[in-house]
Design a protein around this motif. Structure first.
Motif, PDB file in Angstrom:
ATOM      1  N   LEU A  63      -2.740  10.746   0.929  1.00  0.00           N
ATOM      2  CA  LEU A  63      -2.284   9.427   0.515  1.00  0.00           C
ATOM      3  C   LEU A  63      -3.444   8.727  -0.193  1.00  0.00           C
ATOM      4  N   ALA A  64      -3.147   7.910  -1.193  1.00  0.00           N
ATOM      5  CA  ALA A  64      -4.206   7.172  -1.885  1.00  0.00           C
ATOM      6  C   ALA A  64      -3.619   5.957  -2.582  1.00  0.00           C
ATOM      7  N   VAL A  65      -4.450   4.925  -2.729  1.00  0.00           N
ATOM      8  CA  VAL A  65      -4.079   3.757  -3.526  1.00  0.00           C
ATOM      9  C   VAL A  65      -5.165   3.512  -4.567  1.00  0.00           C
ATOM     10  N   ASP A  66      -4.842   2.689  -5.540  1.00  0.00           N
ATOM     11  CA  ASP A  66      -5.716   2.471  -6.690  1.00  0.00           C
ATOM     12  C   ASP A  66      -7.016   1.764  -6.323  1.00  0.00           C
ATOM     13  N   ARG A  67      -7.903   1.685  -7.294  1.00  0.00           N
ATOM     14  CA  ARG A  67      -9.265   1.199  -7.066  1.00  0.00           C
ATOM     15  C   ARG A  67      -9.324  -0.258  -6.631  1.00  0.00           C
ATOM     16  N   THR A  68      -8.423  -1.078  -7.131  1.00  0.00           N
ATOM     17  CA  THR A  68      -8.474  -2.499  -6.789  1.00  0.00           C
ATOM     18  C   THR A  68      -7.513  -2.885  -5.671  1.00  0.00           C
ATOM     19  N   GLY A  69      -6.710  -1.933  -5.194  1.00  0.00           N
ATOM     20  CA  GLY A  69      -5.797  -2.225  -4.093  1.00  0.00           C
ATOM     21  C   GLY A  69      -4.569  -3.010  -4.512  1.00  0.00           C
ATOM     22  N   THR A  70      -4.152  -2.866  -5.759  1.00  0.00           N
ATOM     23  CA  THR A  70      -2.946  -3.550  -6.213  1.00  0.00           C
ATOM     24  C   THR A  70      -1.710  -3.017  -5.484  1.00  0.00           C
ATOM     25  N   GLU A  71      -1.639  -1.705  -5.323  1.00  0.00           N
ATOM     26  CA  GLU A  71      -0.557  -1.098  -4.535  1.00  0.00           C
ATOM     27  C   GLU A  71      -1.051  -0.866  -3.106  1.00  0.00           C
ATOM     28  N   LEU A 131      -7.446   0.861   2.316  1.00  0.00           N
ATOM     29  CA  LEU A 131      -8.229  -0.121   1.591  1.00  0.00           C
ATOM     30  C   LEU A 131      -8.249   0.239   0.108  1.00  0.00           C
ATOM     31  N   PRO A 132      -8.686  -0.659  -0.766  1.00  0.00           N
ATOM     32  CA  PRO A 132      -8.803  -0.306  -2.178  1.00  0.00           C
ATOM     33  C   PRO A 132      -9.663   0.938  -2.371  1.00  0.00           C
ATOM     34  N   ALA A 133      -9.219   1.815  -3.280  1.00  0.00           N
ATOM     35  CA  ALA A 133      -9.949   3.044  -3.642  1.00  0.00           C
ATOM     36  C   ALA A 133     -10.135   3.980  -2.453  1.00  0.00           C
ATOM     37  N   CYS A 135       6.683 -12.192  -6.422  1.00  0.00           N
ATOM     38  CA  CYS A 135       7.323 -11.794  -7.672  1.00  0.00           C
ATOM     39  C   CYS A 135       8.467 -10.820  -7.396  1.00  0.00           C
ATOM     40  N   GLU A 136       8.258  -9.895  -6.468  1.00  0.00           N
ATOM     41  CA  GLU A 136       9.339  -8.988  -6.081  1.00  0.00           C
ATOM     42  C   GLU A 136      10.529  -9.773  -5.547  1.00  0.00           C
ATOM     43  N   ALA A 137      10.247 -10.769  -4.708  1.00  0.00           N
ATOM     44  CA  ALA A 137      11.335 -11.574  -4.135  1.00  0.00           C
ATOM     45  C   ALA A 137      12.090 -12.329  -5.220  1.00  0.00           C
ATOM     46  N   ALA A 138      11.379 -12.701  -6.281  1.00  0.00           N
ATOM     47  CA  ALA A 138      12.012 -13.440  -7.370  1.00  0.00           C
ATOM     48  C   ALA A 138      12.648 -12.529  -8.409  1.00  0.00           C
ATOM     49  N   GLY A 139      12.371 -11.227  -8.326  1.00  0.00           N
ATOM     50  CA  GLY A 139      12.996 -10.282  -9.236  1.00  0.00           C
ATOM     51  C   GLY A 139      12.243 -10.017 -10.515  1.00  0.00           C
ATOM     52  N   VAL A 140      10.911 -10.226 -10.528  1.00  0.00           N
ATOM     53  CA  VAL A 140      10.103  -9.895 -11.697  1.00  0.00           C
ATOM     54  C   VAL A 140       8.959  -8.985 -11.279  1.00  0.00           C
ATOM     55  N   ALA A 141       8.457  -8.211 -12.233  1.00  0.00           N
ATOM     56  CA  ALA A 141       7.266  -7.395 -12.001  1.00  0.00           C
ATOM     57  C   ALA A 141       6.041  -8.198 -12.413  1.00  0.00           C
ATOM     58  N   VAL A 142       4.916  -7.960 -11.751  1.00  0.00           N
ATOM     59  CA  VAL A 142       3.697  -8.681 -12.077  1.00  0.00           C
ATOM     60  C   VAL A 142       2.575  -7.691 -12.362  1.00  0.00           C
ATOM     61  N   ARG A 143       1.717  -8.034 -13.314  1.00  0.00           N
ATOM     62  CA  ARG A 143       0.585  -7.191 -13.677  1.00  0.00           C
ATOM     63  C   ARG A 143      -0.665  -8.058 -13.789  1.00  0.00           C
ATOM     64  N   PHE A 144      -1.824  -7.423 -13.609  1.00  0.00           N
ATOM     65  CA  PHE A 144      -3.078  -8.152 -13.477  1.00  0.00           C
ATOM     66  C   PHE A 144      -4.109  -7.630 -14.485  1.00  0.00           C
ATOM     67  N   PRO A 145      -4.188  -8.223 -15.669  1.00  0.00           N
ATOM     68  CA  PRO A 145      -5.127  -7.713 -16.675  1.00  0.00           C
ATOM     69  C   PRO A 145      -6.581  -7.705 -16.235  1.00  0.00           C
ATOM     70  N   PHE A 146      -7.017  -8.672 -15.428  1.00  0.00           N
ATOM     71  CA  PHE A 146      -8.418  -8.709 -15.022  1.00  0.00           C
ATOM     72  C   PHE A 146      -8.780  -7.600 -14.038  1.00  0.00           C
ATOM     73  N   LEU A 147      -7.789  -6.838 -13.587  1.00  0.00           N
ATOM     74  CA  LEU A 147      -8.061  -5.684 -12.733  1.00  0.00           C
ATOM     75  C   LEU A 147      -8.072  -4.383 -13.528  1.00  0.00           C
ATOM     76  N   ASP A 148      -8.041  -4.489 -14.844  1.00  0.00           N
ATOM     77  CA  ASP A 148      -8.151  -3.301 -15.691  1.00  0.00           C
ATOM     78  C   ASP A 148      -9.445  -2.559 -15.365  1.00  0.00           C
ATOM     79  N   ASP A 149      -9.370  -1.241 -15.245  1.00  0.00           N
ATOM     80  CA  ASP A 149     -10.521  -0.458 -14.786  1.00  0.00           C
ATOM     81  C   ASP A 149     -11.720  -0.589 -15.715  1.00  0.00           C
ATOM     82  N   ASP A 150     -11.497  -0.620 -17.008  1.00  0.00           N
ATOM     83  CA  ASP A 150     -12.620  -0.748 -17.942  1.00  0.00           C
ATOM     84  C   ASP A 150     -13.278  -2.111 -17.824  1.00  0.00           C
ATOM     85  N   LEU A 151     -12.484  -3.145 -17.602  1.00  0.00           N
ATOM     86  CA  LEU A 151     -13.034  -4.488 -17.449  1.00  0.00           C
ATOM     87  C   LEU A 151     -13.802  -4.615 -16.135  1.00  0.00           C
TER      88      LEU A 151
END
Length: 594
Positions: A100-108, A166-168, A462-478
């Motif tokens: 099992l694994a989750v992404d570097r910033t813990g978004t999932e 935890l993240p990463a 956002c899930e409860a409201a029915g929209v997807a959300v994304r976080f540009p400042f968590l981009d790996d290169d940034l």
């Protein structure tokens, strides 16, 4: 059975057996099977591969197929080749191993429990707890941690015997034991290569790239806009990369000191966005509080979840399916005010020890020192500076205002480890690859403030409201770029996000650059005294909570008195946390069984 997973159809559901079958009910989950290698994979989220061959495989066959290809070539090092946000389950039936694994910033997120030779896992701790092999009760230790942190910090969950990544972090299970490791850590190897002008331009280029990566080519995309630096940057960049005015969504409050819509309007006028506004009312809060308790798989006490929900719902009502949020800029570029404040106390530790030994007795024992302002301030400074980081950051925690024996029932207090929240904070603080206090505080906030709190708040609402959300400042290169900056390019002499803000001068309005941080603050404490339905909801919940054997009824009464007579906003924070706990327990634990 090697692995099984929880019950809720809204969650990522994966089940593997010795026969090598894989099933998932999550509509956004990519799955793949390699029968020749005996491997199965499921990936939730939007992973990205810098490796061209893996990126091509993902484009042609799906993210899970790319994961299997990387697994065949690299084994567990396949995780190091992945970027973006993802929750990953990989099952190798030949090696009888589950990863099992989750992404570097813990978004999932992923939660799991080992039951003998079986691993039960899900994106939801509640789903794992309700699996018939687990049947986990609510964890009293987690309830204490919730009241301390206003959420349940990872790796703990609200249910006994269930953990979350935890993240990463990855976890590997072989049918007998389970091992955990961090497959990535932010590096601080190179310090500020190039001049400041080049770094500022690099930041702008990476930010524009990050927003472009998160902008959906098919689904209508908008942006949250609070009027702060982060959301304003995302909104401006969204308009730039899309070539049309960005649809922006802002929340206001009809309460003095809380409404910041004018700052959002400044940004909107500056970039020519297509603005949408909504004023949250006390009636909205009455609607939101039980909704929040039902939406989260663990108790969640961040009151700004309520305005986040209504902002996301407004976006959905206007046809937006994907919304961009500004979370992450503070934690990677030095935007939280406590970084500067704690830096002042860190100066004390640069004073040679021999001078501190001579000075402290003089200051602390000075005759009538408590009545002399300079001496009193010096005493306070020394007392706070003596507390090491990261413990000092919790000096003002609400649970430190009163003896714990005055707050909690004796049996509950005897059953919990009151040091656990600080132990978790120390682990994250000292795990940072940098020895700089500023960067260690940011690393701690990445885990506690961002992954455990703010990302959970925004994604779930956002899930409860029915929209997807994304976080540009968590981009790996940034994020990687942030590690190249010197500490003083993040926080310097009381200035926060030094290079970040300098780079944005001329792009953002001057008023946005200079405004203080606020966000979606909620005037719950003020409304609680004025709005009868909200007051009735809170009093009913507090009375019920007082019968659960957790918090003493006398302490709950004390909070209500203090809230009603003075400091309504301050005491309102803890009342919100306690009311949400009771509302959550009603759905997850019978009275008296918490």
């Amino acid at each position: 059975m090697l692995a099984a997973e929880g019950l809720s159809p809204a969650d990522m559901q994966v089940q593997a057996t010795d026969a090598g079958m894989l099933a998932t009910s999550h509509p956004a989950c990519s799955t793949a099977t390699d029968l020749s290698a005996g491997c199965l994979a499921a990936v939730l989220g939007r992973p990205r591969w810098p490796d061209a061959a893996l990126a091509a495989r993902a484009q042609a066959e799906g993210a899970a197929a790319a994961v299997l290809a990387a697994w065949r070539e690299r084994g567990e090092a396949a995780l190091e080749a992945m970027q973006g946000n993802f929750a990953l389950v990989l099952i190798d039936t030949r090696q009888r191993r589950v990863m099992l694994a989750v992404d570097r910033t813990g978004t999932e997120r992923l939660c799991f429990a080992q039951v003998g030779a079986t691993l039960v896992f899900s994106t939801s701790a509640r789903a794992v707890a309700r699996h018939p092999l687990v049947s986990a009760p609510v964890n009293q230790q987690a309830l204490y941690e919730y009241l301390y942190c206003h959420m349940v910090p990872s790796p703990d969950t609200a249910f006994a015997g269930i953990a979350k990544l935890l993240p990463a972090e990855s976890a590997t299970f072989n049918g007998q034991g389970l091992s955990r490791r961090f497959y990535w850590q932010l590096a601080y190897d190179t310090r500020g290569d190039g001049d400041d002008a080049a770094l500022r331009q690099r930041f702008l280029d990476l930010t524009e790239q990050a927003v472009a990566r998160q902008t959906d080519d098919i689904r209508p995309t908008g942006a949250f806009l609070s009027g702060g630096t982060d959301s304003s940057t995302v909104s401006g960049m969204l308009g730039k990369v899309s070539g049309q005015p960005a649809a922006t969504f802002s929340i206001g409050f009809d309460a003095q000191g809380f409404d910041e819509l004018e700052y959002a309007r400044i940004t909107s006028r500056h970039f020519g966005t297509n603005p949408h506004e909504y004023y949250v009312t006390a009636d909205d809060v009455v609607e939101a509080m039980p909704l929040i308790a039902a939406a989260y798989d663990e108790p969640f006490g961040n009151a700004s979840a309520a305005p986040t929900y209504f902002c996301a719902r407004m976006a959905r009502e206007h046809g937006i399916e994907v919304v961009l949020a500004g979370d992450g800029g503070d934690e990677f570029f030095g935007g939280n005010e406590r970084y500067a404040k704690q830096g002042v106390f860190e100066h004390y530790h640069r004073v040679p020890g021999i001078f501190r030994k001579l000075m402290e007795p003089v200051v602390m024992n000075f005759p009538l020192g408590a009545s002399i302002m300079p001496v009193r301030k010096a005493r306070s400074y020394i007392q706070q500076a003596r507390v090491p980081l990261p413990d000092r950051m919790e000096t003002y925690n609400f649970l430190h205002r009163s003896p714990l024996a005055d707050i909690f029932e004796p049996e509950f207090l005897a059953a919990v480890d009151t040091e656990r929240p600080l132990e978790l904070a120390r682990e994250a603080y000292f795990r940072c690859a940098s020895s700089e206090p500023i960067e260690r505080m940011m690393h701690l906030d990445h885990k506690i403030t961002l992954a455990d709190n703010d990302l959970r708040k925004v994604t779930r609402m956002c899930e409860a409201a029915g929209v997807a959300v994304r976080f540009p400042f968590l981009d790996d290169d940034l994020v990687a770029f942030s590690g190249l900056l010197k500490p003083e390019q993040k926080v310097h002499k009381g200035r926060l996000r030094v290079l970040f803000k300098d780079a944005l001068r001329g792009f953002l309005p001057d008023e946005t650059i200079t405004k203080s941080k606020h966000g979606f603050g909620l005037p719950f404490g003020l409304w609680l005294n004025e709005h009868a339905p909200l007051k009735a909801l809170a009093e009913d919940a507090l009375a019920s909570l007082g019968r659960r054997g957790i918090v003493k009824p006398e302490y709950l009464a004390y909070l209500r008195r203090e809230h009603a007579t003075a400091h309504a906003s301050y005491y309102g924070v803890m009342i919100w946390v306690l009311v949400e706990l009771e509302l959550w327990l009603r759905a997850n634990a019978p009275a008296g069984a918490a």
